[in-house]
Scaffold this active site. Structure first.
Site, PDB file in Angstrom:
ATOM      1  N   SER A 406       0.874  -1.184  -0.064  1.00 32.02           N
ATOM      2  CA  SER A 406       0.034   0.046  -0.018  1.00 32.02           C
ATOM      3  C   SER A 406       0.909   1.384   0.161  1.00 32.02           C
ATOM      4  O   SER A 406       0.607   2.324  -0.488  1.00 32.02           O
ATOM      5  CB  SER A 406      -0.788   0.028   1.216  1.00 32.02           C
ATOM      6  OG  SER A 406      -1.541  -1.119   1.387  1.00 32.02           O
ATOM      7  N   HIS A 427      -1.027  -2.409  -7.309  1.00 29.93           N
ATOM      8  CA  HIS A 427      -1.570  -2.048  -6.039  1.00 29.93           C
ATOM      9  C   HIS A 427      -3.109  -2.140  -6.309  1.00 29.93           C
ATOM     10  O   HIS A 427      -3.803  -1.267  -7.172  1.00 29.93           O
ATOM     11  CB  HIS A 427      -1.390  -0.540  -5.639  1.00 29.93           C
ATOM     12  CG  HIS A 427      -2.026  -0.060  -4.125  1.00 29.93           C
ATOM     13  ND1 HIS A 427      -2.424   1.034  -4.090  1.00 29.93           N
ATOM     14  CD2 HIS A 427      -2.309  -0.764  -3.244  1.00 29.93           C
ATOM     15  CE1 HIS A 427      -2.946   1.078  -2.719  1.00 29.93           C
ATOM     16  NE2 HIS A 427      -3.021  -0.151  -2.360  1.00 29.93           N
TER      17      HIS A 427
END
Ligand code: 3HC
Ligand code: NAI
Length: 697
Positions: A406, A427
């Protein structure tokens, strides 16, 4: 006649064939060509009917959206459709592919409609901040009834041929070539002396409780107004003679065309298509993708695996031990069962995926032949580096190694391998088999064909892929950290989390930031705060600690039943947690802050100013290539209201100068947090807007 329409005859039938690739949008030359074709057929001796058909992928995808916002060009679509409907000849539409918006309205202006079984129809104008403006709100209720017509218009959903037939929109479904089908059907109508059948001659449909329907559409629009205005236009179809109903529809259409929501939604339409279309990747062939592996089958690993399996890829999930592989399997199986229940896959597909396409392993040796491996283990650099070292040792040359981190530094992760050119960030967002956004994080050494493969994967999985550069949190989470901090500052200064959520939900966010935090898990942001504190915060940072105390007491949001809200009566019954305000008040006292009142307008303004300022830094530093990349990230990953087009489109619409003035004013209270983005200053000085940068790229 325009080259967009070809004119031919078959016996006493004139055929108008539309050729405006890629989707036969009804641009001016198409409208003119159809008008001229009507004139020519009506003037020609012996012609008794006209059949309209599209070439290529569609009948018509609707009005030409690129013409919106510019001065309207004659012939106007409503006039053309009225002209088609009032022709003394028999007019037939033969539909295939999509017939959307103005495209369906053309068909509704014809006297009869035939379609192939794969055709679909719809009035999706609400997704552009508009309503059907070429008679759709007047003709569809006469054919399908008020309730069905309103449902179609307010949702904008596409309807398949079978449902279209049931609703009375399509008269006949027939497999085969649309041109030949159309000719045969028209001939049959002529042979049977079937009369013309203008929809405008049909009786007005039934009344409903208009005010109630208006309020309902307004509420479900979450700030978007066009669905509610569909109700008023349909009301006119019931209460006024046809001509006056058309005028009422036209007036509302023009009014909506002037709105900021129309600008925002059309920006979203084109940006959604432009975002994955990167000049730097033109002509670069992605690597093949068939077998992929996930390291870690937790929340994210299982979600990504599900998405890949549903898209036809073979997936191997590696976990730490037998117990963890079983838990990962259960998560994936649960996701797949949900997909089966919702009709996304049938039982046969489900069995095939579970028994053949999915494998769970604990041994890295099984990953040697993968095309792509995505790491989704705990968010700790040391753990991730160990995984990448192992993958580097095992995987064949050419395997792409990706991290779903993240926030962590992809360059540092890549440097732990001997093949940094094959490493990138992918992501995903939670739940990964549902959320549309994928950030493709291109690190310093990432090879162009590796980046291209990231985008190819996004396309295979049906995601909206955005290119991001490396920084703490990439595009989305970096901006999120900043606007969340702005919200926390407002809380320290006197607002409550509940007031902030309410103001932002009224603005159009699906959920306010505190409800989102409860859903994602407060432990995640707690871990980020602890990491940042360990790295050393700048002493000028204004930090809010009250949420740490919630976490220390074991309250992580929905998953533990309590967070900012109390969910003990169920996830949907969201009641403010009474423990939260005392924690906030204690922190205010400790910091000697005298709380003040925040109104909804100020809450929204400060929150969005922080978002835009950070977004401008992200674009200015090249982390996002274009403002539209930020807009699409916030729209598809963070619930930003689509009718504003994204935060930078919102900023353009409300005015950059005023926004800059506000940021400079907030900076007087907290100069460290509110450091103005150089790009924002530059645009204001040059009298330009963010959207100019989209056009320049
Ligand atoms: N006008 C102008 N361009 C259009 C268009 C339209 N109505 N519809 C699609 N395009 C363009 C796209 O921008 C794209 O261009 P690009 O290749 O340069 O990026 C190209 O056509 C292909 O479109 P997609 O990539 O979206 O292709 P798909 O096959 O995935 O989807 C589609 C095709 C379902 C037709 C989809 O494009 C779509 O939903 N289009 C919009 C339909 C619509 O909203 N119609 C209503 C218009 S408003 C109206 O009709 C008002 C009337 O009531 C007066
Ligand atoms: P999680 O805790 O649910 O899952 C992590 C999984 O990795 C666990 O099943 C664990 O057994 C496994 N694991 C840990 N070390 C391992 C190793 N060495 N080898 C094999 N398996 C190992 O965590 P979650 O939420 O799935 O997060 C994973 C990654 O995705 C993190 O980097 C996180 O920052 C990121 N992420 C999380 C999002 C979220 O909303 N949860 C959103 C986007 C990214």
């Amino acid at each position: 006649m325009s080259d967009k329409i070809s004119y031919s005859c078959h016996g006493d039938i004139a055929i108008l064939t539309v050729q405006n690739p890629p989707v036969n949008a009804l641009s001016q030359p198409v409208r003119q060509g159809l008008w001229d074709g009507m004139d020519r057929a009506e003037a020609e001796q012996g012609i008794r009917a006209i059949m309209i058909v599209g070439e290529g992928r569609a009948f018509f995808a609707g009005a030409d959206i690129t013409e919106f916002g510019k001065p309207p060009l004659k012939p106007h679509l409503p006039d053309l459709i009225n002209r088609i409907e009032s022709s003394p000849l028999l007019i037939v539409a033969s539909m295939h592919g999509v017939s959307l918006g103005g495209g369906l309205e053309v068909a509704l202006g014809c006297h009869y409609r035939i379609a192939v079984p794969t055709a679909c129809v719809g009035l999706p104008e609400v997704h552009l901040g508009l309503l059907p403006g070429a008679g759709g709100t007047q003709r569809l209720p006469r054919l399908a009834g008020v309730i069905a017509a309103l449902e179609l218009m307010t949702t904008g959903r596409h309807v398949d041929a079978e449902e279209g037939h049931k609703l009375g929109i399509i008269d006949k479904i027939q497999d085969g070539d649309p041109n030949l089908n159309g000719i045969a059907y028209t001939q049959k109508l002529l042979d049977q002396n079937t009369p013309r059948r203008p929809v405008s001659d049909m009786p007005a449909p039934e009344k409903i409780n208009w005010d109630e329907a208006f309020e309902k559409a307004l509420k479900s629009g979450r700030g978007q107004i066009s669905p509610a205005w569909c109700v008023r236009a349909v009301q006119a179809s019931v209460e006024k003679p046809f001509e006056e109903g058309l005028e009422a529809e036209r007036q509302i259409f023009y009014d909506l065309m002037q709105t900021e929501q129309r600008q925002g939604m059309i920006h979203a339409f084109f940006s959604q298509r432009a975002v994955s279309n990167l000049p730097e990747l033109k002509g670069i062939t992605p690597r093949p993708l068939k077998n992929i592996a996930l390291i870690g089958g937790g929340t994210m690993g299982a979600g990504i695996a599900t998405s890949a399996l549903l898209s036809g890829l073979n997936v191997t999930v590696l976990e730490m031990n037998k117990h963890a592989t079983q838990a990962a399997f259960d998560r994936i199986e649960n996701n797949l069962s949900g997909a089966k229940k919702r009709g996304k896959i049938d039982s046969q597909q489900y069995e095939k995926i579970v028994n053949h396409s999915l494998k769970l392993v604990t041994d890295y040796g099984k990953l040697s032949d993968m095309d792509l491996v995505i790491e989704a283990v705990f968010e700790e650099m040391a753990v991730k580096k160990r995984v990448f070292e192992e993958l580097d040792r095992i995987c064949k040359p050419g395997t792409i190694l990706a991290s779903n981190t993240s926030y962590l530094d992809i360059n540092e992760i890549a440097a732990s391998t001997s093949r940094p050119a094959d490493v990138l960030g992918l992501h995903f967002f939670s739940p990964a088999h549902v959320m549309k956004l994928l950030e493709v994080v291109v690190a310093d050494a990432t090879a162009p064909d590796v980046a291209a493969t990231g985008f190819a994967l996004g396309k295979t999985l049906g995601k909206i892929s955005v290119r991001a550069g490396v920084c703490d949190g990439f595009i989305g989470n970096r901006i999120l950290s900043t606007y969340r901090a702005a919200a926390d500052h407002m809380i320290l200064d006197g607002a409550s989390p509940f007031e902030i959520d309410k103001a932002l939900e009224e603005f159009g966010f699906a959920m306010g930031p505190f409800a989102v935090a409860d859903l994602a898990g407060l432990d995640i942001s707690w871990a980020v705060r602890k990491r940042k504190e360990a790295e050393g915060l700048d002493p000028r940072t204004r930090d809010a600690c009250y949420a740490d105390k919630l976490c220390e007491d074991g309250h992580f949001g929905q998953k533990t039943g309590k967070g900012y809200y109390d969910y003990t009566a169920g996830a949907k019954s969201r009641l403010p947690n009474p423990d939260v305000m005392p924690l906030i008040e204690a922190e205010r006292q400790e910091k000697a802050i005298k709380p003040r009142k925040f109104g909804d307008t100020e809450i929204v303004r400060r929150y969005l100013a922080a978002m835009v300022n950070e977004a401008a830094k992200v674009v200015g530093e090249g982390i996002a290539r274009r403002p539209l990349d930020v807009d699409m990230t916030l729209l598809f990953g963070y619930g930003f209201p689509r009718h504003w087009g994204g935060p930078l489109k919102w900023a353009d619409i409300v005015g950059l100068e005023g926004l800059l003035r506000d940021i400079e004013c907030y900076a007087q209270e907290d100069p460290y947090f509110w450091q103005t983005a150089p790009l924002l200053k530059r645009l204001v000085a040059e009298g330009r807007v963010f959207d100019d940068l989209n056009k320049a790229n």
